[in-house]
Structure formats: C-alpha cells, structure tokens
Motif scaffolding. Structure first.
Motif, PDB file in Angstrom:
ATOM      1  N   VAL A 178      11.062  -5.050  -1.996  1.00  0.00           N
ATOM      2  CA  VAL A 178      10.381  -4.687  -0.741  1.00  0.00           C
ATOM      3  C   VAL A 178       9.347  -5.733  -0.330  1.00  0.00           C
ATOM      4  O   VAL A 178       9.173  -6.016   0.866  1.00  0.00           O
ATOM      5  CB  VAL A 178       9.722  -3.292  -0.834  1.00  0.00           C
ATOM      6  CG1 VAL A 178      10.787  -2.217  -0.979  1.00  0.00           C
ATOM      7  CG2 VAL A 178       8.705  -3.204  -1.948  1.00  0.00           C
ATOM      8  N   LEU A 179       8.651  -6.321  -1.328  1.00  0.00           N
ATOM      9  CA  LEU A 179       7.639  -7.325  -0.973  1.00  0.00           C
ATOM     10  C   LEU A 179       8.278  -8.606  -0.461  1.00  0.00           C
ATOM     11  O   LEU A 179       7.785  -9.221   0.493  1.00  0.00           O
ATOM     12  CB  LEU A 179       6.743  -7.625  -2.177  1.00  0.00           C
ATOM     13  CG  LEU A 179       5.757  -6.537  -2.584  1.00  0.00           C
ATOM     14  CD1 LEU A 179       4.909  -6.990  -3.768  1.00  0.00           C
ATOM     15  CD2 LEU A 179       4.848  -6.148  -1.433  1.00  0.00           C
ATOM     16  N   LEU A 180       9.355  -9.025  -1.073  1.00  0.00           N
ATOM     17  CA  LEU A 180      10.029 -10.235  -0.607  1.00  0.00           C
ATOM     18  C   LEU A 180      10.599 -10.008   0.789  1.00  0.00           C
ATOM     19  O   LEU A 180      10.473 -10.874   1.669  1.00  0.00           O
ATOM     20  CB  LEU A 180      11.138 -10.626  -1.589  1.00  0.00           C
ATOM     21  CG  LEU A 180      11.860 -11.949  -1.304  1.00  0.00           C
ATOM     22  CD1 LEU A 180      10.869 -13.106  -1.225  1.00  0.00           C
ATOM     23  CD2 LEU A 180      12.917 -12.229  -2.372  1.00  0.00           C
ATOM     24  N   ALA A 181      11.177  -8.839   1.021  1.00  0.00           N
ATOM     25  CA  ALA A 181      11.721  -8.531   2.343  1.00  0.00           C
ATOM     26  C   ALA A 181      10.609  -8.503   3.400  1.00  0.00           C
ATOM     27  O   ALA A 181      10.778  -9.032   4.510  1.00  0.00           O
ATOM     28  CB  ALA A 181      12.447  -7.194   2.299  1.00  0.00           C
TER      29      ALA A 181
ATOM     30  N   GLN B  66       0.830  -1.206   0.000  1.00  0.00           N
ATOM     31  CA  GLN B  66       0.000   0.000   0.000  1.00  0.00           C
ATOM     32  C   GLN B  66       0.869   1.262   0.000  1.00  0.00           C
ATOM     33  O   GLN B  66       0.663   2.175  -0.808  1.00  0.00           O
ATOM     34  CB  GLN B  66      -0.920   0.010   1.226  1.00  0.00           C
ATOM     35  CG  GLN B  66      -2.141  -0.886   1.091  1.00  0.00           C
ATOM     36  CD  GLN B  66      -3.027  -0.826   2.334  1.00  0.00           C
ATOM     37  OE1 GLN B  66      -2.551  -0.996   3.445  1.00  0.00           O
ATOM     38  NE2 GLN B  66      -4.300  -0.584   2.144  1.00  0.00           N
ATOM     39  N   ILE B  67       1.831   1.315   0.908  1.00  0.00           N
ATOM     40  CA  ILE B  67       2.696   2.500   0.994  1.00  0.00           C
ATOM     41  C   ILE B  67       3.477   2.683  -0.298  1.00  0.00           C
ATOM     42  O   ILE B  67       3.560   3.794  -0.847  1.00  0.00           O
ATOM     43  CB  ILE B  67       3.649   2.392   2.202  1.00  0.00           C
ATOM     44  CG1 ILE B  67       2.857   2.379   3.521  1.00  0.00           C
ATOM     45  CG2 ILE B  67       4.657   3.540   2.206  1.00  0.00           C
ATOM     46  CD1 ILE B  67       3.697   2.114   4.760  1.00  0.00           C
ATOM     47  N   TRP B  68       4.060   1.586  -0.798  1.00  0.00           N
ATOM     48  CA  TRP B  68       4.851   1.655  -2.036  1.00  0.00           C
ATOM     49  C   TRP B  68       3.973   2.135  -3.197  1.00  0.00           C
ATOM     50  O   TRP B  68       4.403   2.973  -3.998  1.00  0.00           O
ATOM     51  CB  TRP B  68       5.430   0.271  -2.342  1.00  0.00           C
ATOM     52  CG  TRP B  68       6.439   0.243  -3.455  1.00  0.00           C
ATOM     53  CD1 TRP B  68       7.797   0.354  -3.341  1.00  0.00           C
ATOM     54  CD2 TRP B  68       6.171   0.070  -4.852  1.00  0.00           C
ATOM     55  NE1 TRP B  68       8.393   0.265  -4.576  1.00  0.00           N
ATOM     56  CE2 TRP B  68       7.418   0.097  -5.529  1.00  0.00           C
ATOM     57  CE3 TRP B  68       5.014  -0.091  -5.603  1.00  0.00           C
ATOM     58  CZ2 TRP B  68       7.531  -0.042  -6.910  1.00  0.00           C
ATOM     59  CZ3 TRP B  68       5.124  -0.222  -6.983  1.00  0.00           C
ATOM     60  CH2 TRP B  68       6.360  -0.207  -7.629  1.00  0.00           C
ATOM     61  N   SER B  69       2.754   1.629  -3.287  1.00  0.00           N
ATOM     62  CA  SER B  69       1.843   2.016  -4.378  1.00  0.00           C
ATOM     63  C   SER B  69       1.469   3.489  -4.283  1.00  0.00           C
ATOM     64  O   SER B  69       1.421   4.205  -5.289  1.00  0.00           O
ATOM     65  CB  SER B  69       0.577   1.154  -4.351  1.00  0.00           C
ATOM     66  OG  SER B  69       0.885  -0.199  -4.532  1.00  0.00           O
TER      67      SER B  69
ATOM     68  N   GLN C 100      13.864   0.763   3.066  1.00  0.00           N
ATOM     69  CA  GLN C 100      14.010   0.236   4.427  1.00  0.00           C
ATOM     70  C   GLN C 100      12.966   0.868   5.351  1.00  0.00           C
ATOM     71  O   GLN C 100      12.380   0.195   6.206  1.00  0.00           O
ATOM     72  CB  GLN C 100      15.419   0.541   4.957  1.00  0.00           C
ATOM     73  CG  GLN C 100      16.540  -0.210   4.268  1.00  0.00           C
ATOM     74  CD  GLN C 100      17.914   0.330   4.630  1.00  0.00           C
ATOM     75  OE1 GLN C 100      18.126   0.822   5.745  1.00  0.00           O
ATOM     76  NE2 GLN C 100      18.850   0.257   3.697  1.00  0.00           N
ATOM     77  N   TYR C 101      12.751   2.153   5.150  1.00  0.00           N
ATOM     78  CA  TYR C 101      11.800   2.887   5.992  1.00  0.00           C
ATOM     79  C   TYR C 101      10.365   2.431   5.723  1.00  0.00           C
ATOM     80  O   TYR C 101       9.542   2.355   6.642  1.00  0.00           O
ATOM     81  CB  TYR C 101      11.933   4.386   5.724  1.00  0.00           C
ATOM     82  CG  TYR C 101      11.498   5.250   6.878  1.00  0.00           C
ATOM     83  CD1 TYR C 101      12.337   5.437   7.972  1.00  0.00           C
ATOM     84  CD2 TYR C 101      10.268   5.897   6.877  1.00  0.00           C
ATOM     85  CE1 TYR C 101      11.946   6.244   9.042  1.00  0.00           C
ATOM     86  CE2 TYR C 101       9.870   6.696   7.939  1.00  0.00           C
ATOM     87  CZ  TYR C 101      10.713   6.862   9.024  1.00  0.00           C
ATOM     88  OH  TYR C 101      10.329   7.650  10.091  1.00  0.00           O
ATOM     89  N   ILE C 102      10.058   2.109   4.471  1.00  0.00           N
ATOM     90  CA  ILE C 102       8.711   1.631   4.114  1.00  0.00           C
ATOM     91  C   ILE C 102       8.385   0.353   4.874  1.00  0.00           C
ATOM     92  O   ILE C 102       7.320   0.229   5.508  1.00  0.00           O
ATOM     93  CB  ILE C 102       8.610   1.392   2.593  1.00  0.00           C
ATOM     94  CG1 ILE C 102       8.627   2.722   1.834  1.00  0.00           C
ATOM     95  CG2 ILE C 102       7.329   0.623   2.257  1.00  0.00           C
ATOM     96  CD1 ILE C 102       8.728   2.558   0.322  1.00  0.00           C
ATOM     97  N   VAL C 103       9.287  -0.619   4.824  1.00  0.00           N
ATOM     98  CA  VAL C 103       9.017  -1.918   5.462  1.00  0.00           C
ATOM     99  C   VAL C 103       9.023  -1.783   6.982  1.00  0.00           C
ATOM    100  O   VAL C 103       8.203  -2.402   7.674  1.00  0.00           O
ATOM    101  CB  VAL C 103      10.036  -2.972   4.992  1.00  0.00           C
ATOM    102  CG1 VAL C 103       9.816  -4.304   5.718  1.00  0.00           C
ATOM    103  CG2 VAL C 103       9.937  -3.182   3.486  1.00  0.00           C
ATOM    104  N   HIS C 104       9.926  -0.968   7.517  1.00  0.00           N
ATOM    105  CA  HIS C 104       9.950  -0.774   8.969  1.00  0.00           C
ATOM    106  C   HIS C 104       8.645  -0.139   9.447  1.00  0.00           C
ATOM    107  O   HIS C 104       8.087  -0.534  10.482  1.00  0.00           O
ATOM    108  CB  HIS C 104      11.137   0.113   9.355  1.00  0.00           C
ATOM    109  CG  HIS C 104      11.194   0.427  10.819  1.00  0.00           C
ATOM    110  ND1 HIS C 104      11.119  -0.535  11.804  1.00  0.00           N
ATOM    111  CD2 HIS C 104      11.303   1.628  11.482  1.00  0.00           C
ATOM    112  CE1 HIS C 104      11.183   0.027  13.003  1.00  0.00           C
ATOM    113  NE2 HIS C 104      11.295   1.352  12.830  1.00  0.00           N
TER     114      HIS C 104
END
Length: 705
Positions: free
Chosen positions: A490-493, A468-471, A601-605
């Motif tokens: 990012v999705l795999l991580a 969602q954030i990435w999109s 990194q910030y997106i996933v965190h």
C-alpha cells in the motif's frame, strides 16, 4: 455647594468654585455646573473657560467641544482662552478637531495665539500627522505669531516619529536663527530622527552638542543614541553610552538594556550580551529573545537551554512564541529532540500555542535522530488537530524521515520505511536498503513540483494518510489481519500513484489524442502511465524491491496488487468502489472476512482524495490548488479549440464554495461512511474535520447566494 443665609451666590462665586475644583476631577467641575443650573445662575465666559480647562485635564475632549457649542446657544461669546482650552482638550491625537477649532476662530475673528497653534501642533504630532504640524508651524509667522520652543519641539517630534530626518534637521537649524534655546525635547526629537534613519554618527554629534548647553541628558536621549548604534552595528559605542548612563547617576531602563544587548548579540558578542542580561534588574521578552538568539547563533545549544530555564523559572519572564521558537531551533541544531518535545508541550499549554515554525523546528529535531521517528508522525498528526497547515519544509522533513530512518521498532507507531524494511527482510528480499532509499528519492523527484496540486507534497500527504489509515485498522478490528508485506504494497502504491502527473486529467489526454492516450487505448491513461513510470524506474535503477526468495507470495502477485491499487485511484471507478465497500461492510460483521485486496485499494483511494479530512486551512489550500489546475486545463482546452466543462471554464465555473460543497457532500461523505465504520473511534478526528469543512463551505456560499 450651599449658600449661607442672607447671601445670594452669583456667577463669580461659581467661577471661583470651578477654578478651585480644577485641581481635583472633571466630574467635580460638572457637579458645580449642575448646581449653577439649579441655582438659576447663568455661566459666563470665565466659568466656561475654567470648566473647559478642567475637562482638558481629564482628557474629556468631547464634553469640552459640547460645552463650546452650548456657549453659542446661551449667547456667551467665546474668547481665545476658551478656544485654547478646547484645542488643548483635543491634544491627544484628535488633530482634525483642532483644525476645525482654528478655522472657527478665524471665522469668528477670535485672535489666535501661540498657545492655540502649539496645542494644535501637539495634537498633530501625537496623531503622526507631521506634514500638518509643519504647515501649522510655517503658518504662524504669516499671521504675526512667533513660534516658541514648545511649537518647534512638537513639530520636530512629529517629524522624528514619521522618520523625516531632513525636516527635523531643518527645524533644528531654524532654532538658532530664531534665537531659541534647544531643550531636552528638541534634542531628543532630532536624535530620535537620526536613530530611525540609521544615522548613528549624526545622533552622537547631537549628543555631544548637548554637553555645550545647559540641557541635561536623560534616559530617553541615551536610549535613542544607543539604538542608533545598534542599527549601525557599533557595539563598543553602544556599550560606552550604556556605561555613561550609570556614570551620570541615571537609571538604565528596559529600553536601555534591550538596545545594548541586541547590539552585542547582532555583532557576535554574545558572551557580553549574557553578562548584561545577568546584571539587568529588568529582563523582558526582548532581552530574553536577544540573549537566546545570541546563544543559538553561536552554536551554544546547551547554554540556550540553560538560559531558557533561567528566564522561565528564575526571572519569571513571559516568554513569547518567538523565544520558544528560538529555543526549539537550538534543539534542532543540537539534536535535543526530547527537549524540543518538552518545549512544544509547554508552548501548547500557553495561550499563544505553537505555530508552523514551532512544529517545523520540533519535527526537524526528531527527524535528525533515528529513534525519534515515531514523534515525527505524531507531530505531523498533531498539526492537523491544531489546525496548523504544513508547508513544503514540513513535508520535506517528513519525507526525509520516511526515506532515511529504519531503526529498531518501538512500541506504538512504526515508521513506514522501517516497516518496509521489515517487510523486505521477512520476504528475504534481494533489494539492498541503500537502493530502496535511492528509489524512493527518485520517485519523489519524478513528481513535477511546479504543479499546483499533483506534486510531491500531494504524494507525501497521500502516503502518510495511507499509513495512518492502515495503522489504525491494524490496531483495531483488523488486528492480525495484515502482514508486513501488505504495508509494503500500500505504501509503494501510494508513493507512485501520481508520479509524472502532467496536471491534466484523462479526459484531456483522450480528447487531445496524446501519445499516452493512444498507448493505453483511452483507458485509465494516467494511472497506467504512473505505473509504467514507477516500474521502469525500478528496473532502470536495478531496485528489486518485489523480488524475494520465499515460496509465496509470488512477485507477480505483489506487482499485480500495486497495479490494482493505482488503477483504483481513477475517479471513473469511484462509485463502483464505494458501492462494493458498502456491501462488504454491511455483510461482514466479522471485519476480517472483508476481501483484503478490495480494502487496500479503498485505503489508498480514500487517502488520495483525503484533504477534506484535514483542518479547514489545509483543506482550503488543497481545494484552491486543485481548482487552479482545473481552470488551467480549461484555458489550454480553449486554446486548442475545445469547449471545457463548466467546472473547468474560468468564465463559467461556479464559485469554489459551491464546487467543493458538492464534492464533499456527494463524493466524500459516501466514500467516508464505510471507512468510518471500519475505523470506529479512530475515525472521529477526520469526521469532525469533514463536517467542519462542509459547514465552512456552506457559510461561504450563503453570502454569495
């Protein structure tokens, strides 16, 4: 009331006036009493009794009791008639007051009669106090009062209402001993008791016994008998009784239709149920639900849709949420995803609104059709806005869609796996999609479902929020900034970031000197373990997701980015990340100059600790779960002889609202501030939920303080 010249009105005149007003309203009676007072005429026992009888008919039990008390102040001696009127006024369920009145009659040596007891028993019956009603009935012979059919009828009705079949049957047998003729109420009570107890054969035997008496069967009697057949699954008998109603020149009502249609539906005779529904002049939510359920059970999905249209537009039935959910279920089984979306939209405009069952059925109907994937994500997001908390079934459907749907993209949202597939195709990857799908399933299986917090549902939540954030960023100020391969990273991580989590933190692993802590030198123990587990799973299953034939980016670069993202989920580096992102946002008016690796990194965190951006019920559930893991770890530390920190100590931990309030204000709010600036208007829903969650925790903490 006025007096003619030369004639003085007396108490007899007023008593007669009150008696004549009894057929009108209780307010008229009060007006006569007020007139008596102005005429300086004192009421007597007859005028008071007449007035109380009027109040009884108007269901004014409190006024009736007040008048009874005032009689004592005016030295008017109440009698049996007066008390009976007061007891009768309390007949609509005020059973305690009737018992008090009976006791007052005993203390004042006022003779009680069958009317006194019958009215009190009737009050107990309406209040569901069957034991009290039975005690009163049994007490009557002891004071030489013979119960009449009214007393027995009220007591049997009380027993039937409380599902006391044995007591109702015993009373029915006593009628013969007392030589009392059963009436329609006593038959109705015993048949109703049989129906509640599921004794359909016994109910029919009493129905047959009525034919040997002069008691005429009514709709209530037949309805109870049909309902008993419904519970016994005897549709033919129920249908026969339904036919008898019409043959006896009785009019079937809503209850009749509901019972017989439900019986036909439960026994699989759905066609018959539909025919009855079509002939019914009274179509209700119950009949609609039964008929809809019938079509869905038998797999008649198209017919269910037609029936729903007919119920709404032709019969104008106020469809309940249950009926809508049944219709949504038919869309799910019949692959009518577009109908499911229409139904959900209609339900969303209704006052009740969709619930968890509604959303799960709609998501499942979209999940089963490849081209409907964008709506799966849309519905999942809509649940957050509607404050409907997803469950395991919701996450399972969304994860399945994430894994299995890779169709051609449509304008708007693109499914994660589809985007992953495009990334792999753009990279000329060596991996086959079947292998990729198998790998994603294996990753999900690698999470311990028994963990309260760090389980596969958490992984799904983080992966979806990452997407969602990435999109949102890709569609906003970062348009053209990201490439297909970036989404793969990012999705795999996000998917692997907590695989194999043991439900304890790094501090516990280091403190207890576990093998993992020794292997990774007490540094980011869990994060290194998650990475190693995921890459080993990729190697053992021969899934070459990151291998490609292009000159760039190198495989080692992609792998390194995934490693950096997962390591950045360690809360030990949280402040460092926030400070760096604040600096980048402040310095780069042109957002696309922000370092991509730092941003991903910030997106996933953010997604990893993102449950405060969800609705209150969902956030509260995740907060409760993570707290449960903390306390369980504290218990284990105590067992091993260690002293846990206060937040992990079950005996010393502050209240959950205090813990969460601190977490949201000092950890989440600073984290969200730079991301909020990057997302711009797209951040509004998450920001609203964050502020709402803070407010709710503050409100919960105030009473404790």
């Amino acid at each position: 009331m006025s007096s003619e010249r030369g004639h003085q009105l007396d108490v007899i005149s007023f008593s007669s006036a009150i008696s004549s007003e009894m057929g009108h309203t209780w307010q008229s009676t009060l007006e006569v009493l007020v007139t008596m007072r102005f005429a300086s005429v004192l009421p007597n026992v007859f005028s008071c009794s007449a007035a109380m009888s009027s109040l009884e008919k108007g269901n004014q039990w409190q006024l009736s009791l007040t008048m009874l008390d005032s009689m004592g102040l005016q030295t008017i001696q109440a009698n049996t008639v007066t008390f009976n009127a007061a007891i009768s006024s309390c007949e609509q369920g005020h059973w305690r007051e009737t018992l008090v009145l009976l006791e007052k009659m005993h203390l004042r040596s006022i003779e009680k009669d069958v009317v006194s007891f019958s009215a009190a028993i009737s009050s107990c019956e309406k209040a569901g106090q069957w034991q009290c009603a039975l005690s009163l009935l049994e007490a009557m012979p002891r004071i030489r009062i013979h119960p009449n059919i009214i007393s027995f009828s009220a007591t049997m009705s009380a027993c039937a209402g409380a599902n006391q079949l044995e007591a109702a049957l015993r009373l029915f047998q006593i009628l013969a001993v007392k030589k009392l003729q059963p009436n329609v109420i006593t038959f109705g009570a015993v048949i109703n008791a049989c129906e509640k107890a599921g004794q359909w054969q016994l109910a029919l035997s009493f129905l047959s016994a009525m034919s040997q008496t002069r008691v005429r069967r009514n709709e209530f009697i037949y309805n109870s008998a049909i309902s008993s057949c419904e519970k016994g699954g005897h549709w033919q008998m129920a249908l026969g009784l339904f036919t008898m109603i019409t043959e006896k020149s009785l009019q079937p009502d809503v209850i009749s239709y509901n019972a017989v249609i439900s019986t036909c539906e439960l026994t699989g005779h759905w066609c018959l149920a539909l025919r009855l529904l079509q002939t019914a002049g009274l179509v209700t939510t119950v009949t609609a639900g039964a008929a809809l359920s019938a079509t869905v059970r038998r797999g008649e999905w198209s017919l269910a849709g037609q029936l729903l249209d007919a119920l709404v537009f032709e019969h104008r039935v106020d469809i309940s949420r249950v009926c809508w959910n049944v219709a949504l279920s038919s869309c799910e089984k019949g692959h009518g995803w577009h109908h499911a979306l229409q139904i959900l939209d209609t339900l969303d405009q209704d006052s009740t609104g969709p619930d968890l069952i509604s959303y799960n059925a709609a998501i499942a109907s979209c999940e089963s059709v490849m081209r409907a994937w964008p709506h799966v994500l849309g519905l999942f997001h809509q649940m957050s806005i509607s404050e409907v908390q997803p469950d395991v079934l919701t996450h399972s459907s969304v994860i399945t869609s994430f894994v299995e749907r890779a169709s051609e993209s449509r304008r708007g949202s693109r499914p994660p796996l589809q985007s992953v597939r495009r990334s792999l195709e753009a990279m000329e990857t060596k991996a086959r999609m079947q292998k990729v799908q198998e790998y994603v399933r294996a990753v999900e299986a690698g999470y311990h479902r028994a963990n309260p917090y760090h389980n596969n549902a958490h992984a799904a939540e983080v992966t979806l929020m990452t997407y969602q954030i990435w999109s949102y960023l890709s569609a906003g100020s970062f348009k053209g900034y990201f490439e297909q391969v970036d989404l793969l990273v990012v999705l795999l991580a996000a998917a692997i970031h907590d695989i194999g989590h043991p439900a304890t933190n790094n501090d516990f692993l280091v403190k207890t000197k576990t093998e993992l802590a020794l292997r990774y030198h007490d540094t980011a123990v869990l994060e290194n373990f998650h990475l190693a587990t995921a890459f080993e799973l990729m190697r053992s299953r021969s899934v070459s997701m990151l291998d490609h034939n292009l000159p760039s980016p190198p495989v080692t670069s992609l792998r390194r980015r995934i490693v950096e993202i997962v390591l950045a989920t360690d809360m030990a580096v949280h402040k460092k990340q926030v400070d760096e992102m604040v600096r980048l946002v402040e310095r780069n008016v042109n957002r696309q100059e922000i370092d991509k690796r730092t941003l991903e990194q910030y997106i996933v965190h953010t997604a990893d600790v993102g449950h405060p951006f969800r609705p209150v019920p969902q956030h509260h559930e995740w907060a409760r779960r993570v707290n449960e893991e903390f306390l369980a770890q504290g218990d284990r530390e105590k067992e091993l002889g260690f002293t846990p920190i206060e937040m992990f100590d079950r005996d010393k931990a502050p209240p959950l609202p205090k813990n969460q309030l601190g977490f949201l204000q000092f950890v989440i709010q600073p984290l969200w501030k730079p991301m909020e600036a990057l997302l711009d208007s797209k951040a509004r829903p998450a920001s609203l939920f964050l502020h709402r969650n803070i407010k709710v925790w503050q409100e919960e903490l105030e009473p404790e303080a």
